[in-house]
Each structure stands twice: as C-alpha cells, then as structure tokens.
Enzyme design. Structure first.
Site, PDB file in Angstrom:
ATOM      1  N   LYS A  54     -36.098  72.389  95.544  1.00 46.05           N
ATOM      2  CA  LYS A  54     -35.450  72.583  94.438  1.00 46.05           C
ATOM      3  C   LYS A  54     -33.828  72.131  94.600  1.00 46.05           C
ATOM      4  O   LYS A  54     -33.176  71.992  93.306  1.00 46.05           O
ATOM      5  CB  LYS A  54     -35.407  74.095  94.004  1.00 46.05           C
ATOM      6  CG  LYS A  54     -36.882  74.344  93.431  1.00 46.05           C
ATOM      7  CD  LYS A  54     -37.034  73.840  92.263  1.00 46.05           C
ATOM      8  CE  LYS A  54     -38.380  73.819  91.745  1.00 46.05           C
ATOM      9  NZ  LYS A  54     -38.777  72.610  90.862  1.00 46.05           N
ATOM     10  N   TYR A  94     -48.789  71.978 102.101  1.00 49.51           N
ATOM     11  CA  TYR A  94     -47.692  72.965 102.396  1.00 49.51           C
ATOM     12  C   TYR A  94     -48.913  74.060 103.297  1.00 49.51           C
ATOM     13  O   TYR A  94     -49.959  74.401 102.602  1.00 49.51           O
ATOM     14  CB  TYR A  94     -47.366  73.872 101.219  1.00 49.51           C
ATOM     15  CG  TYR A  94     -46.308  73.357 100.295  1.00 49.51           C
ATOM     16  CD1 TYR A  94     -46.238  72.342  99.596  1.00 49.51           C
ATOM     17  CD2 TYR A  94     -44.699  73.771 100.710  1.00 49.51           C
ATOM     18  CE1 TYR A  94     -45.338  71.433  99.075  1.00 49.51           C
ATOM     19  CE2 TYR A  94     -43.792  72.953  99.997  1.00 49.51           C
ATOM     20  CZ  TYR A  94     -44.008  71.974  99.119  1.00 49.51           C
ATOM     21  OH  TYR A  94     -42.938  71.542  98.695  1.00 49.51           O
ATOM     22  N   HIS A 111     -46.451  61.868  92.189  1.00 47.82           N
ATOM     23  CA  HIS A 111     -47.554  62.632  92.712  1.00 47.82           C
ATOM     24  C   HIS A 111     -47.946  63.898  91.643  1.00 47.82           C
ATOM     25  O   HIS A 111     -47.024  64.253  90.976  1.00 47.82           O
ATOM     26  CB  HIS A 111     -46.955  63.592  93.891  1.00 47.82           C
ATOM     27  CG  HIS A 111     -47.001  62.727  95.126  1.00 47.82           C
ATOM     28  ND1 HIS A 111     -47.155  63.488  96.405  1.00 47.82           N
ATOM     29  CD2 HIS A 111     -46.983  61.411  95.597  1.00 47.82           C
ATOM     30  CE1 HIS A 111     -47.089  62.258  97.241  1.00 47.82           C
ATOM     31  NE2 HIS A 111     -46.956  61.244  96.719  1.00 47.82           N
ATOM     32  N   PRO A 156     -35.494  75.598 101.608  1.00 41.16           N
ATOM     33  CA  PRO A 156     -36.167  74.264 100.894  1.00 41.16           C
ATOM     34  C   PRO A 156     -37.401  74.299 100.672  1.00 41.16           C
ATOM     35  O   PRO A 156     -37.924  73.499  99.794  1.00 41.16           O
ATOM     36  CB  PRO A 156     -36.035  73.385 102.092  1.00 41.16           C
ATOM     37  CG  PRO A 156     -36.001  74.171 103.330  1.00 41.16           C
ATOM     38  CD  PRO A 156     -35.034  75.475 103.028  1.00 41.16           C
ATOM     39  N   TYR A 173     -42.572  74.270  89.897  1.00 38.27           N
ATOM     40  CA  TYR A 173     -42.634  73.023  91.001  1.00 38.27           C
ATOM     41  C   TYR A 173     -42.156  71.870  90.239  1.00 38.27           C
ATOM     42  O   TYR A 173     -41.278  70.978  90.618  1.00 38.27           O
ATOM     43  CB  TYR A 173     -43.834  72.816  91.575  1.00 38.27           C
ATOM     44  CG  TYR A 173     -43.725  72.094  93.000  1.00 38.27           C
ATOM     45  CD1 TYR A 173     -43.432  72.749  94.187  1.00 38.27           C
ATOM     46  CD2 TYR A 173     -43.509  70.741  93.065  1.00 38.27           C
ATOM     47  CE1 TYR A 173     -43.287  72.062  95.334  1.00 38.27           C
ATOM     48  CE2 TYR A 173     -43.586  69.866  94.407  1.00 38.27           C
ATOM     49  CZ  TYR A 173     -43.121  70.873  95.289  1.00 38.27           C
ATOM     50  OH  TYR A 173     -43.210  69.996  96.512  1.00 38.27           O
TER      51      TYR A 173
HETATM   52  P1  FAD Z   1     -24.287  67.608  98.810  1.00 37.55           P
HETATM   53  O1  FAD Z   1     -25.245  66.594  98.919  1.00 37.55           O
HETATM   54  O2  FAD Z   1     -24.035  68.639 100.215  1.00 37.55           O
HETATM   55  O3  FAD Z   1     -23.211  66.770  98.499  1.00 37.55           O
HETATM   56  C1  FAD Z   1     -21.550  67.448  98.772  1.00 37.55           C
HETATM   57  C2  FAD Z   1     -20.676  66.286  99.242  1.00 37.55           C
HETATM   58  O4  FAD Z   1     -19.366  66.431  98.868  1.00 37.55           O
HETATM   59  C3  FAD Z   1     -20.950  65.478 100.248  1.00 37.55           C
HETATM   60  O5  FAD Z   1     -21.392  63.969 100.113  1.00 37.55           O
HETATM   61  C4  FAD Z   1     -20.072  65.857 101.232  1.00 37.55           C
HETATM   62  O6  FAD Z   1     -19.789  64.993 102.588  1.00 37.55           O
HETATM   63  C5  FAD Z   1     -18.888  65.942 100.423  1.00 37.55           C
HETATM   64  N1  FAD Z   1     -17.758  66.934 100.810  1.00 37.55           N
HETATM   65  C6  FAD Z   1     -17.701  68.127 101.337  1.00 37.55           C
HETATM   66  N2  FAD Z   1     -16.504  68.542 101.551  1.00 37.55           N
HETATM   67  C7  FAD Z   1     -15.690  67.549 100.847  1.00 37.55           C
HETATM   68  C8  FAD Z   1     -14.261  67.424 100.629  1.00 37.55           C
HETATM   69  N3  FAD Z   1     -13.253  68.484 101.343  1.00 37.55           N
HETATM   70  N4  FAD Z   1     -13.844  66.715 100.132  1.00 37.55           N
HETATM   71  C9  FAD Z   1     -14.604  65.615  99.438  1.00 37.55           C
HETATM   72  N5  FAD Z   1     -15.780  65.507  99.747  1.00 37.55           N
HETATM   73  C10 FAD Z   1     -16.504  66.705 100.468  1.00 37.55           C
HETATM   74  N6  FAD Z   1     -33.718  69.575  97.598  1.00 37.55           N
HETATM   75  C11 FAD Z   1     -34.563  69.267  96.505  1.00 37.55           C
HETATM   76  O7  FAD Z   1     -34.482  69.232  95.352  1.00 37.55           O
HETATM   77  N7  FAD Z   1     -35.889  68.836  96.913  1.00 37.55           N
HETATM   78  C12 FAD Z   1     -36.334  68.885  98.307  1.00 37.55           C
HETATM   79  O8  FAD Z   1     -37.282  68.359  98.757  1.00 37.55           O
HETATM   80  C13 FAD Z   1     -35.282  69.385  99.388  1.00 37.55           C
HETATM   81  N8  FAD Z   1     -35.409  69.192 100.718  1.00 37.55           N
HETATM   82  C14 FAD Z   1     -34.446  69.379 101.751  1.00 37.55           C
HETATM   83  C15 FAD Z   1     -34.624  69.225 102.721  1.00 37.55           C
HETATM   84  C16 FAD Z   1     -33.716  69.531 104.110  1.00 37.55           C
HETATM   85  C17 FAD Z   1     -34.037  69.171 105.156  1.00 37.55           C
HETATM   86  C18 FAD Z   1     -32.304  69.966 103.378  1.00 37.55           C
HETATM   87  C19 FAD Z   1     -31.403  70.097 104.219  1.00 37.55           C
HETATM   88  C20 FAD Z   1     -32.017  69.888 101.971  1.00 37.55           C
HETATM   89  C21 FAD Z   1     -32.922  69.694 101.126  1.00 37.55           C
HETATM   90  N9  FAD Z   1     -32.891  69.921  99.698  1.00 37.55           N
HETATM   91  C22 FAD Z   1     -33.854  69.521  99.088  1.00 37.55           C
HETATM   92  C23 FAD Z   1     -31.633  70.280  99.304  1.00 37.55           C
HETATM   93  C24 FAD Z   1     -30.772  69.226  98.757  1.00 37.55           C
HETATM   94  O9  FAD Z   1     -30.434  68.251  99.657  1.00 37.55           O
HETATM   95  C25 FAD Z   1     -29.134  69.688  98.260  1.00 37.55           C
HETATM   96  O10 FAD Z   1     -29.507  70.860  97.211  1.00 37.55           O
HETATM   97  C26 FAD Z   1     -28.571  68.649  97.721  1.00 37.55           C
HETATM   98  O11 FAD Z   1     -28.002  67.696  98.743  1.00 37.55           O
HETATM   99  C27 FAD Z   1     -27.308  69.201  96.864  1.00 37.55           C
HETATM  100  O12 FAD Z   1     -26.421  68.406  96.362  1.00 37.55           O
HETATM  101  P2  FAD Z   1     -25.012  68.341  96.160  1.00 37.55           P
HETATM  102  O13 FAD Z   1     -24.440  67.098  95.573  1.00 37.55           O
HETATM  103  O14 FAD Z   1     -24.538  69.774  95.359  1.00 37.55           O
HETATM  104  O15 FAD Z   1     -24.542  68.637  97.662  1.00 37.55           O
HETATM  105  C1  DHB Z   2     -39.788  67.691 101.188  1.00 38.26           C
HETATM  106  C2  DHB Z   2     -38.626  68.558 101.304  1.00 38.26           C
HETATM  107  C3  DHB Z   2     -39.065  69.937 100.703  1.00 38.26           C
HETATM  108  O1  DHB Z   2     -38.119  71.037 101.089  1.00 38.26           O
HETATM  109  C4  DHB Z   2     -40.156  70.087 100.188  1.00 38.26           C
HETATM  110  O2  DHB Z   2     -40.493  71.459  99.812  1.00 38.26           O
HETATM  111  C5  DHB Z   2     -41.075  69.157  99.901  1.00 38.26           C
HETATM  112  C6  DHB Z   2     -40.637  67.952 100.366  1.00 38.26           C
HETATM  113  C7  DHB Z   2     -39.490  66.318 101.746  1.00 38.26           C
HETATM  114  O3  DHB Z   2     -38.339  66.210 102.423  1.00 38.26           O
HETATM  115  O4  DHB Z   2     -40.037  65.508 101.547  1.00 38.26           O
END
Ligand code: FAD
Ligand code: DHB
Length: 388
Positions: A293, A197, A74, A289, A381
């Site tokens: 990021k 948005y 995009h 969110p 962004y």
């Molecule tokens: P996580 O993905 O949380 O991974 C951590 C892992 O550790 C998990 O698999 C968990 O099961 C595991 N774990 C936990 N405790 C333990 C333990 N004790 N022992 C072993 N394993 C364990 N970010 C974006 O960049 N763009 C977006 O569009 C965006 N949209 C989002 C929309 C929603 C609805 C949500 C909820 C989040 C969104 N985010 C977005 C944020 C993004 O999903 C997170 O920032 C991302 O998952 C972070 O990755 P991570 O690996 O740090 O953590």
């Molecule tokens: C999505 C999530 C976001 O937080 C955002 O800013 C844009 C898109 C998504 O899940 O597609």
C-alpha cells in the site's frame, strides 16, 4: 540566489513526482528538489503493486504509456497455508485488478515527463532547510546556496526527510513489528502467474515478479537479521520450503540481482499539515509492506493536495487545503488497518505462540471460504476509490 514558485516540492519519489505532474497539468508552477542523484532514484528497487486507482491516475496524467505496455495486470492473488493454495479473485469480487509494475519504472516515467515539461527538477541538492510559516526552502545546488520562496511547500521527502521534523506539534501513532522482510530481485522467470502470499510454520514468504524474466521474493526474517548469513542458496532453499504445497511447487531460481532487509512499522503523524507545509506519502505515514500500500497511499495524498491547490489557484478557495489533513487521514487509517491486518494474519511471531497461530489459521480459512471476507480483502487490495 532567490527563486520564486507557487509550490516547492521536497523529494522526487513517487509522491513528489506525481504531484509535480498533476500540478503541471493544472497550470500550477512548482520546483522539485531531490537530495539523491537521478540514477539513484531511478534504480531504487521498492514497491511493485499498483492499485487500480493509481494506474488510472497515472494514465490520466499522461505517464501510463510504458506501464500499460510492460506492466502485468493481475486479477487475483493466492493465499497459501496448510499446504494448499487459495485464489482470491479480484475481478469477480471487486470488479477490478491490480498492475504489477516496479516503483522505479514509475519513477523513471515521471522523471522523463517532468523533464519534458521544462519545469525545474534539481537532483543532488544538499543542506535542505524548510520554513513552514514563511513557505521558504533553502538548499545548496551545484555549490550555490538557493532560497526558494513559494506559496506552499509539499513535504514529499519520505520517512527520513527534513519536512516532518520541521513541524513541532505532531501527534505520532506508531507500531513496530518483531520481524522484517529479506527481499530479493532475481533474474528468473516467475513460478506462478499471480503473487503468492504464504503463511508457513517457517515464517511468511511472498512470491512476486517484475517481468516475465524477473522475479521478486520476500522472506520474513528477524529485524536485526544479518544479510551475510543469507548466501543465495540459503535464500532459495528457504523460499522453496515456505512456498511448498501438497503436490509440490517448482520454484525457478537464477542470479540474484539485488538483496536487502526492510524493517516493518506502522506510523502516522497527525495533522499532516502545519502552516504552509503539507506532508504527503512516507513523510507522513508508513505501512508494513504486506498489503502493498505505501506507494499507492502516497499517490492518494498528492491527488488530494493537487485538487486542493487547484481549488485555491483557480477559484481562490482554501477550503480544500484546510481539509487536506482530515481528508487524507481517513484513507490513511483505512490503509493502516488493512496493512496491519494482512501483516498480523500472515507472519509467525518468534515465540511461536500457539493461540495466535490458531487465530491466524482460523482467519485465513475464513477469508478463503466466505465470499464476504474474501470481498473485503479484495476491495482493500485493489484499492478503495480515490477521493475527488
Ligand atoms: P520516497 O519514495 O521515500 O521518496 C522520498 C524522496 O525524497 C526520495 O527520493 C528521497 O531521496 C528524497 N529526500 C529525502 N530527504 C530529502 C531532502 N532532505 N531533500 C530532498 N529530497 C529528499 N508500496 C506499495 O504501494 N506497494 C508495494 O508493493 C510496496 N512494496 C514495498 C517493498 C519494499 C521492500 C519497500 C521498502 C517499500 C515498499 N512499498 C510498497 C512502500 C513504497 O515504496 C513507499 O511507500 C513509497 O516509496 C513512498 O513514496 P514517497 O514518494 O512518499 O517516498
Ligand atoms: C510486492 C511488495 C509487496 O509489499 C507486496 O505486498 C506485494 C508485492 C513486490 O515488491 O512485488
């Protein structure tokens, strides 16, 4: 049973799995442990927007093939307010675009790559305990207690993990928001080519997508919102109301595949390291969110960590590791500001403060009419360059 590795990685989310792949490519040994099952982490629906630097990093790491085939590039997003849509053209303003590709697809690609290396990745471990001073991780796998001895531990276990609580002296910076997002994934063609948005008197809405046949949408709701009060028809009608514009907008609906409420907070701990434990991704920080990021910031952290570990193992210098927290936090705070700013500009507070609404509208009008302001949104962004 004692086992030994160079880097123990706790958590197989984007942070842990990208780190494992980057270390593998640099010839550094690691063991990844994850407390959930493989199918659970592969189906957990979360983020969908990848910054330009994230897609480059995944491509260079050899895990971008399916992303380039199935992901959608995009070159802009739309800001909708006062019944008018305004496009922010990323390619013109920042010289690059973003990739729309689900986080769980990234996770699937990374797990497949990890398994293909033959290096260890243990799912469904329990009773995980980390010792930051000794760099030892104890856990139970297949009913057997395991003692994993490492040079370093990467705490990639997300916001609710065990690594951050294992560090005593952390400074916490935190902000909670008086709203949450109700997110749906639906079997319905996207109704727009790009993300929308929407700032509406009824609250924020976001129209996003995962593929030509699957759409992802979000509605601003109360933090304690009860999902039972949101039957599918109400969700679609509220999305229609908030995405409406002069001249009309046709939102295609379809069966809802997944529904959930996400609370919103900003959260940072400093420093991101203690002893031989390094925190990365959501384990160290959370952003609301609205700026898309969180996943991207997790990837940026582990890029810094992989470079620092390579410097240590190849050149014998710990300067990168010593600077890890400071290096990461510079980007963390830039991204915190951007995510807070996007959130504050686009959400309606519950009490409907008219002064705040005028400021929000003024800011939105400025962003869509000033090239300088639009460029600032665009470059944040699509993502500022990754360190290193
Ligand atoms: P996580 O993905 O949380 O991974 C951590 C892992 O550790 C998990 O698999 C968990 O099961 C595991 N774990 C936990 N405790 C333990 C333990 N004790 N022992 C072993 N394993 C364990 N970010 C974006 O960049 N763009 C977006 O569009 C965006 N949209 C989002 C929309 C929603 C609805 C949500 C909820 C989040 C969104 N985010 C977005 C944020 C993004 O999903 C997170 O920032 C991302 O998952 C972070 O990755 P991570 O690996 O740090 O953590
Ligand atoms: C999505 C999530 C976001 O937080 C955002 O800013 C844009 C898109 C998504 O899940 O597609």
């Amino acid at each position: 049973m004692p086992i030994r590795t160079q880097v123990a990685i706790v958590g197989a989310g984007p942070a842990g799995l990208v780190l494992a792949q980057l270390l593998h490519l640099r010839g550094i040994d690691s063991v990844v442990i994850e407390n959930r099952s493989r199918s659970y982490v592969e189906q957990r629906i979360r983020a969908g927007v990848l910054e330009h630097g994230t897609t480059d990093l995944l491509t260079d790491a050899g895990v971008g093939e399916r992303m380039h085939r199935e992901g959608m590039v995009h070159n802009g997003v739309e800001l909708l307010f006062d019944g008018e849509g305004h496009r922010i053209a990323f390619d013109e303003l920042a010289g690059k675009g973003i990739m729309v590709y689900g986080q769980h697809e990234v996770v699937k690609d990374l797990i497949a790559a990890r398994l293909a290396t033959g290096r260890p990745l243990y799912f469904e471990v329990s009773d995980v305990v980390v010792d930051p001073a000794a760099a030892v991780v104890r856990f139970v796998h297949d009913g057997q207690p395991v003692e994993l001895r490492a040079d370093y531990i990467a705490g990639c276990d997300g916001f609710h993990g065990v690594c951050r609580p294992a560090i005593a002296d952390l400074t916490v910076f935190e902000r909670e928001y008086p709203f949450a997002w109700l997110g749906i994934l639906a079997q319905a063609a996207p109704s727009s080519h790009e993300l929308i948005y929407a700032y509406s008197p009824r609250g924020f809405a976001l129209h996003s997508m995962r593929s030509p046949t699957v759409t992802r949408n979000y509605l601003q709701v109360a933090p304690d919102e009860d999902l039972d009060e949101w039957p599918d028809e109400r969700i679609w009608s509220e999305l229609r109301a908030r995405l409406d514009r002069h001249g009309g907008f046709t939102l295609t609906d379809g069966p809802i595949l997944e529904k959930g409420v996400t609370t919103m907070r900003s959260f940072v701990v400093e420093p991101m390291q203690h002893g031989r434990l390094f925190l990365a991704g959501d384990a160290a920080h959370i952003v609301p969110p609205t700026g898309a990021k969180g996943l991207n910031l997790a990837v940026a952290d582990v890029k810094v960590l992989a470079d620092a570990l390579e410097l240590f193992y190849v050149k014998g210098s710990d300067s990168g590791l010593a600077a890890y927290s400071t290096t990461c936090l510079r980007r963390v705070w830039r991204v915190q500001h951007f995510s807070w700013w996007m959130t504050s500009m686009l959400h309606r507070s519950r009490d409907g403060d008219p002064f705040e609404q005028q400021l929000q509208l003024s800011q939105l009008r400025y962003v869509v009419s000033s090239r300088a302001a639009a460029t600032s949104l665009a470059e944040n962004y699509v993502g500022l360059p990754l360190p290193g």
